[in-house]
Structures are given as C-alpha cells and as structure tokens.
Design an enzyme around this catalytic site. Structure first.
Site, PDB file in Angstrom:
ATOM      1  N   ARG A 132      -6.032   0.797  -3.974  1.00 43.47           N
ATOM      2  CA  ARG A 132      -5.065   0.323  -2.980  1.00 43.47           C
ATOM      3  C   ARG A 132      -5.009  -1.199  -2.959  1.00 43.47           C
ATOM      4  O   ARG A 132      -6.022  -1.874  -3.164  1.00 43.47           O
ATOM      5  CB  ARG A 132      -5.386   0.868  -1.584  1.00 43.47           C
ATOM      6  CG  ARG A 132      -6.631   0.407  -0.909  1.00 43.47           C
ATOM      7  CD  ARG A 132      -7.891   1.263  -1.101  1.00 43.47           C
ATOM      8  NE  ARG A 132      -7.732   2.692  -1.223  1.00 43.47           N
ATOM      9  CZ  ARG A 132      -7.928   3.550  -0.225  1.00 43.47           C
ATOM     10  NH1 ARG A 132      -8.280   3.118   0.950  1.00 43.47           N
ATOM     11  NH2 ARG A 132      -7.798   4.824  -0.428  1.00 43.47           N
ATOM     12  N   ASP A 156      -6.559  -2.195   2.338  1.00 39.38           N
ATOM     13  CA  ASP A 156      -7.035  -1.223   3.310  1.00 39.38           C
ATOM     14  C   ASP A 156      -7.536  -1.997   4.530  1.00 39.38           C
ATOM     15  O   ASP A 156      -8.338  -2.915   4.390  1.00 39.38           O
ATOM     16  CB  ASP A 156      -8.198  -0.431   2.681  1.00 39.38           C
ATOM     17  CG  ASP A 156      -8.543   0.801   3.488  1.00 39.38           C
ATOM     18  OD1 ASP A 156      -7.652   1.309   4.200  1.00 39.38           O
ATOM     19  OD2 ASP A 156      -9.695   1.244   3.412  1.00 39.38           O
ATOM     20  N   ARG A 197       0.838  -1.193   0.000  1.00 35.18           N
ATOM     21  CA  ARG A 197       0.000   0.000   0.000  1.00 35.18           C
ATOM     22  C   ARG A 197       0.876   1.247   0.000  1.00 35.18           C
ATOM     23  O   ARG A 197       1.747   1.405   0.831  1.00 35.18           O
ATOM     24  CB  ARG A 197      -0.873  -0.001   1.258  1.00 35.18           C
ATOM     25  CG  ARG A 197      -1.626   1.287   1.520  1.00 35.18           C
ATOM     26  CD  ARG A 197      -2.884   1.369   0.682  1.00 35.18           C
ATOM     27  NE  ARG A 197      -3.642   2.573   0.966  1.00 35.18           N
ATOM     28  CZ  ARG A 197      -4.591   2.674   1.876  1.00 35.18           C
ATOM     29  NH1 ARG A 197      -4.904   1.633   2.601  1.00 35.18           N
ATOM     30  NH2 ARG A 197      -5.239   3.806   2.048  1.00 35.18           N
ATOM     31  N   ASP A 239      -9.308  -1.283   8.161  1.00 36.29           N
ATOM     32  CA  ASP A 239      -9.928  -0.268   9.017  1.00 36.29           C
ATOM     33  C   ASP A 239     -10.403  -0.896  10.317  1.00 36.29           C
ATOM     34  O   ASP A 239     -11.009  -1.972  10.324  1.00 36.29           O
ATOM     35  CB  ASP A 239     -11.134   0.367   8.309  1.00 36.29           C
ATOM     36  CG  ASP A 239     -10.714   1.306   7.187  1.00 36.29           C
ATOM     37  OD1 ASP A 239      -9.583   1.833   7.243  1.00 36.29           O
ATOM     38  OD2 ASP A 239     -11.515   1.496   6.254  1.00 36.29           O
TER      39      ASP A 239
HETATM   40  N1  LIG Z   1     -10.725   3.614  12.737  1.00 39.84           N
HETATM   41  C1  LIG Z   1      -9.699   3.774  11.897  1.00 39.84           C
HETATM   42  N2  LIG Z   1      -9.256   2.727  11.145  1.00 39.84           N
HETATM   43  C2  LIG Z   1      -8.238   2.868  10.291  1.00 39.84           C
HETATM   44  N3  LIG Z   1      -7.581   4.019  10.118  1.00 39.84           N
HETATM   45  C3  LIG Z   1      -7.969   5.102  10.835  1.00 39.84           C
HETATM   46  C4  LIG Z   1      -9.050   5.016  11.742  1.00 39.84           C
HETATM   47  N4  LIG Z   1      -9.215   6.223  12.289  1.00 39.84           N
HETATM   48  C5  LIG Z   1      -8.296   7.013  11.775  1.00 39.84           C
HETATM   49  N5  LIG Z   1      -7.526   6.382  10.916  1.00 39.84           N
HETATM   50  C6  LIG Z   1      -6.403   6.980  10.233  1.00 39.84           C
HETATM   51  O1  LIG Z   1      -6.728   7.103   8.880  1.00 39.84           O
HETATM   52  C7  LIG Z   1      -5.593   6.806   8.130  1.00 39.84           C
HETATM   53  C8  LIG Z   1      -6.035   5.828   7.119  1.00 39.84           C
HETATM   54  O2  LIG Z   1      -5.971   6.481   6.010  1.00 39.84           O
HETATM   55  P1  LIG Z   1      -6.332   5.728   4.717  1.00 39.84           P
HETATM   56  O3  LIG Z   1      -5.573   6.329   3.607  1.00 39.84           O
HETATM   57  O4  LIG Z   1      -6.240   4.250   4.940  1.00 39.84           O
HETATM   58  O5  LIG Z   1      -7.853   6.120   4.630  1.00 39.84           O
HETATM   59  P2  LIG Z   1      -8.773   5.416   3.689  1.00 39.84           P
HETATM   60  O6  LIG Z   1      -8.712   3.965   3.972  1.00 39.84           O
HETATM   61  O7  LIG Z   1      -8.423   5.880   2.323  1.00 39.84           O
HETATM   62  O8  LIG Z   1     -10.178   5.947   4.083  1.00 39.84           O
HETATM   63  P3  LIG Z   1     -11.220   5.207   4.984  1.00 39.84           P
HETATM   64  O9  LIG Z   1     -10.652   5.191   6.365  1.00 39.84           O
HETATM   65  O10 LIG Z   1     -12.441   6.054   4.832  1.00 39.84           O
HETATM   66  O11 LIG Z   1     -11.437   3.815   4.467  1.00 39.84           O
HETATM   67  C9  LIG Z   1      -4.550   6.161   8.968  1.00 39.84           C
HETATM   68  O12 LIG Z   1      -3.371   6.909   8.923  1.00 39.84           O
HETATM   69  C10 LIG Z   1      -5.140   6.155  10.344  1.00 39.84           C
HETATM   70  O13 LIG Z   1      -4.266   6.790  11.257  1.00 39.84           O
HETATM   71  N1  LIG Z   2     -16.409  -0.663  -2.798  1.00 42.18           N
HETATM   72  C1  LIG Z   2     -15.511  -0.026  -2.032  1.00 42.18           C
HETATM   73  N2  LIG Z   2     -15.314   1.282  -2.201  1.00 42.18           N
HETATM   74  C2  LIG Z   2     -14.413   1.933  -1.428  1.00 42.18           C
HETATM   75  C3  LIG Z   2     -13.660   1.238  -0.450  1.00 42.18           C
HETATM   76  C4  LIG Z   2     -13.881  -0.155  -0.309  1.00 42.18           C
HETATM   77  O1  LIG Z   2     -13.242  -0.835   0.523  1.00 42.18           O
HETATM   78  N3  LIG Z   2     -14.826  -0.732  -1.097  1.00 42.18           N
HETATM   79  N4  LIG Z   2     -12.777   1.894   0.318  1.00 42.18           N
HETATM   80  C5  LIG Z   2     -12.603   3.188   0.172  1.00 42.18           C
HETATM   81  C6  LIG Z   2     -11.676   3.923   1.038  1.00 42.18           C
HETATM   82  O2  LIG Z   2     -11.075   3.137   1.937  1.00 42.18           O
HETATM   83  C7  LIG Z   2     -13.313   3.984  -0.829  1.00 42.18           C
HETATM   84  N5  LIG Z   2     -14.227   3.244  -1.591  1.00 42.18           N
END
Ligand SMILES: Nc1ncnc2c1ncn2[C@@H]1O[C@H](COP(=O)(O)OP(=O)(O)OP(=O)(O)O)[C@@H](O)[C@H]1O
Ligand SMILES: Nc1nc2c(c(=O)[nH]1)N=C(CO)CN2
Length: 428
Positions: free
Chosen positions: A99, A102, A84, A104
């Site tokens: 990516r 991911d 990533r 979360d």
């Molecule tokens: N609950 C959480 N889970 C994962 N990452 C988190 C969370 N809260 C805050 N973050 C922060 O967000 C950043 C993740 O950014 P990232 O680029 O992965 O966002 P994203 O995956 O594009 O968006 P999303 O979190 O909406 O899926 C990390 O640096 C982390 O510190």
């Molecule tokens: N279908 C789908 N769309 C996304 C996803 C994902 O995991 N699935 N994650 C995102 C940002 O983390 C933005 N958009």
C-alpha cells in the site's frame, strides 16, 4: 484531551514522500494538531503478500477534539487521496497487500470500542514492533488501555530479532538511486539541453519520466528510449505549447500517461529566440513567442497540474526564470527575457502561496549556462561570460539538473516560493 497515537506505513513507490504527504495533510486539518512525529523506520513486511517490499513506518501524536470515528474518516480519505486502493484478493488470503499509505488509529485515550468500522485500541498494535518502536520514540509512557502496559514495556516484550529488524533507513550512495522511485515526473522541453539533463537526472534516481517535445517526435522518443535504460517507465509526449488547447491536452495526458498522477512538474520549455529559426523574428514576434511559450504555457500547465497535485495532497513544481531578470541586461534580448522571465519568477511566488501547503513551487534562475547558444557564441561573449561569472566558468545543464533534483527532493521540504539562482555567484 488525551494525545492520540497513530501509526503510518508505506511500502509502495516513494514511501518517504507518502508519509511526508500524509503528515502535511494532517497538519492542515482544522481540528487536528500534529504534536509529535517519530523518525521513519525501514521495516521488513509482516504477514504480507509475496509482492511486498519493505515498509517505511512511523508514529505520530495528534491532539484533536474530533471523535475517533471522525478521525478515522479523515484517515481513510487521506489514504485514498494518496493512492491507496484495496485489492480484494490478498486480503481474502489473510495477507496484507502493498500500500502507498496506511494510517492506523492506535488508541483514543482509554476508550475501548469494537464495531465493524473501528476497533480501539488497534487490535494488533501490541504485537507489532514496527508500530511500537517508532511510538516508543515519542510516547514511551502511553499505557495500553486493555493490557495496562506502557508502549516501552510492550516493545521490550517483543522478540529481539523482530525489534532489531526495525531499522533507520540508510542513506548511502545507493539510496540516491531510489531517491525518486515511484515518482512520476514531467519535464517540458526535454529533448535537449537543460530539460534533457533534468529528465536524465530524475531517471537516474529512479523516477518515471515523461519527455516532452514539440517538433520532432523522433527526438523525444529517442530520449525516452535512452532513459528507459535506467529501468523505469519513460515515454514521450508531444505538444505545441504556443496553443492553449495543446497545453490543456498535455496537462491531461501527462497526468494519466505514466499511471495515476504526477509527483514533479518542471516547466522548463522556453522558446529559443537566440539560435535557429526564431532568431530571425522581429522584436514583436519574439515577444509574442516568448510570452506564449515561456510565460503563458508555464502558467497554464502549472495551474492545471498544480490544482490536481493539491487535490492529491502532494507534489512539487519547478519553473525556469533568469538571474538577470532582476539585475537587468542591455539590448533586445535582455529586455525580452527580463520581461518574460521576471513574470515567471513573480508568478511562481504567487502560485506557491496558492498551492501551499500540499505543493511546493520554486523557480530556478540560471545564469550563463552552456546550452545551444553558448556553443555558438563568439569569443567576445565567452570572455564576457567569464568576466561576469565570479566562478569564472559557464554553468552546465547538469548544474541546473542537480539543483532541480534537490529542490524536488525531501531535502528541500521547507522551501517554497523561492527563486534559486544557479549562476556561478553573480550577485549584481
Ligand atoms: N483503529 C483503527 N485504525 C484504522 N483502521 C481501523 C481501525 N479499526 C478498524 N479499522 C478499520 O479497518 C479498515 C482498515 O483496513 P485496512 O485495509 O487499512 O487494514 P490494514 O491496514 O490492512 O490492516 P491493519 O489495520 O492491521 O494495519 C478501515 O476500513 C477501518 O474502518
Ligand atoms: N513492516 C510492516 N509490515 C506490515 C505493515 C507495516 O506497516 N509495516 N502493515 C501491515 C498492514 O497494515 C502488514 N504488515
């Protein structure tokens, strides 16, 4: 201790491979137990930059005594190890870039937290069907700490078309074409015979393939060129595997040439002491050559690439044994191959233990396969082959390729350290 729901997503390359690898990585973390994993769903990209493909999404439940910040640090490390990278441009436009992975953290019990590094619960979990639908499969009754609704209820509130768009991936004929999409493969000794058949089988299924040759660059370049017809990046590399320094250079070049790393390594190259120039060598010279090419180069290359795969958190390695190494065959060739290939088979088992759980290592043990030697063998040999092979025919390079494809695919995810005989049923 509450069970911690997490979301996984990937929309680049071998999506299933990335999710599998992430879960394997989580399973080896000492303070984390992976309690449940949802099925994987194919989902249209939401709020994504224009170059985005469909995602593969999943949810899992973790049991851990680590604080959420520590869990998140592990997530970021795994994301990074699995390729990533975070381009600044798409995010600046408010869109999510493609990516490889991911991870979360969705909730951590009832904790509510808001800092630049961590927001709990995840601020967008309740409005994402691609998160709620997999999560509802394994934890429908988890309650959102702010909205006080269960996951099942949050999912029911999503628009029907959005929910329906989150589907199980279909495994049709066509998905075979993409079985190894985004996967980089090195097959040693792939300018002809079994190696070439394997390289072709991977390219047909969407892999980027590195063809290795040692004498004729032209022969290697020709195969690479033909495989590019499948639409991926296929190139030729040269290395004399009798030279350890050349093996080291191959390991480095192969890791860097097609992009960042290799997903599959097939140590197929073997010295042909049965036909051509090498057939004229003495017993001792043949032994030296077979030891250098079939055994030492396999060990050196598999150890070098295996270490990198393990550090990257994923990969699979195949080596080439010989079915009669275990049962024995009379004559000089029998003794030579049994000693050398038997060693490869034993090495494979130990390497598999060394590289588990991130990397799977298996050995293919061919029986009578119709390669260069088979083409020139006498009628008496043909008779013998038929007699000794219960299925009554020679094997073909494609039979080995089919087994290699399966062993390298997610279908063989629970196979490591095995020697698989591809020999038409000879059991003694
Ligand atoms: N609950 C959480 N889970 C994962 N990452 C988190 C969370 N809260 C805050 N973050 C922060 O967000 C950043 C993740 O950014 P990232 O680029 O992965 O966002 P994203 O995956 O594009 O968006 P999303 O979190 O909406 O899926 C990390 O640096 C982390 O510190
Ligand atoms: N279908 C789908 N769309 C996304 C996803 C994902 O995991 N699935 N994650 C995102 C940002 O983390 C933005 N958009």
């Amino acid at each position: 201790m509450p069970q911690i729901p997490i979301a996984l997503g990937s929309n680049v390359g071998d999506r299933r491979g990335y999710l599998d690898a992430a879960l394997r990585r989580l399973r080896v973390e000492p303070h984390i137990r992976v309690v449940a994993v949802s099925p994987y769903y194919d989902t249209p990209p939401v709020d994504a930059s224009a170059d985005s493909q469909n995602y593969l999404n999943a949810a899992a439940l973790l049991d851990t005594d680590l604080p959420p910040q520590a869990v998140l640090r592990i997530f970021l490390e795994i994301e990074h190890q699995l390729g990533r990278r975070r381009p600044a441009t798409a995010r600046a436009m408010g869109l999510y870039a493609p990516r490889t992975l991911d991870l979360d953290l969705l909730c951590y019990g009832d904790q509510i937290w808001d800092s630049p590094e961590l927001t709990l619960p995840h601020p967008r979990m309740h409005e994402r069907s691609f998160v709620l639908k997999p999560l509802a499969d394994i934890a429908p009754n988890i309650v959102h700490p702010v909205l006080r609704q269960t996951v099942a209820d949050l999912l029911a509130d999503r628009p029907a078309d959005e929910r329906d768009a989150v589907k199980m991936p279909s495994f049709t004929e066509d998905s075979n074409r993409h079985l190894f999409a985004g996967v980089r493969v090195l097959v040693t000794g792939s300018t002809s015979g079994i190696g070439r058949a394997m390289a072709t089988a991977f390219a047909e299924r969407g892999a980027d393939v590195l063809i290795h040759g040692y004498r004729s660059h032209e022969a290697a370049a020709t195969v690479a060129n033909q495989l590019r017809a499948y639409g991926q990046d296929c190139r030729a590399v040269m290395a004399d595997l009798r030279q350890p320094a050349e093996v080291d250079r191959l390991a480095k070049e192969a890791w860097d040439t097609l992009g960042d790393g290799l997903g599959v390594l097939i140590c197929n190259a073997g010295a042909d002491t049965l036909t051509g120039e090498l057939a004229k060598l003495s017993f001792d010279e043949k032994l030296e050559t077979l030891l250098a090419v079939d055994l030492k180069a396999t060990m050196r290359l598999a150890r070098a690439i295996g270490d990198k795969m393990k550090a990257a958190g994923r990969g699979t390695i195949l080596t080439m044994g010989w079915d009669q190494a275990e049962t024995g065959m009379e004559g000089d060739s029998g003794q030579l191959f049994a000693a050398v290939k038997g060693a490869v088979m034993s090495f494979t088992r130990s390497l598999a233990l060394s590289l588990a759980p991130q990397v799977r290592v298996n050995c293919l043990a061919p029986g009578w396969i119709r390669t260069a030697w088979g083409e020139t063998a006498s009628a008496a040999w043909h008779d013998r082959v038929r007699r000794e092979t219960p299925l009554g025919v020679w094997g073909l390079p494609d039979d080995l390729a089919a087994a290699a494809v399966w062993l390298a695919s997610p279908g063989a995810n629970f196979m490591t350290g095995q020697t698989v005989r591809i020999n038409g049923g000879a059991v003694r």
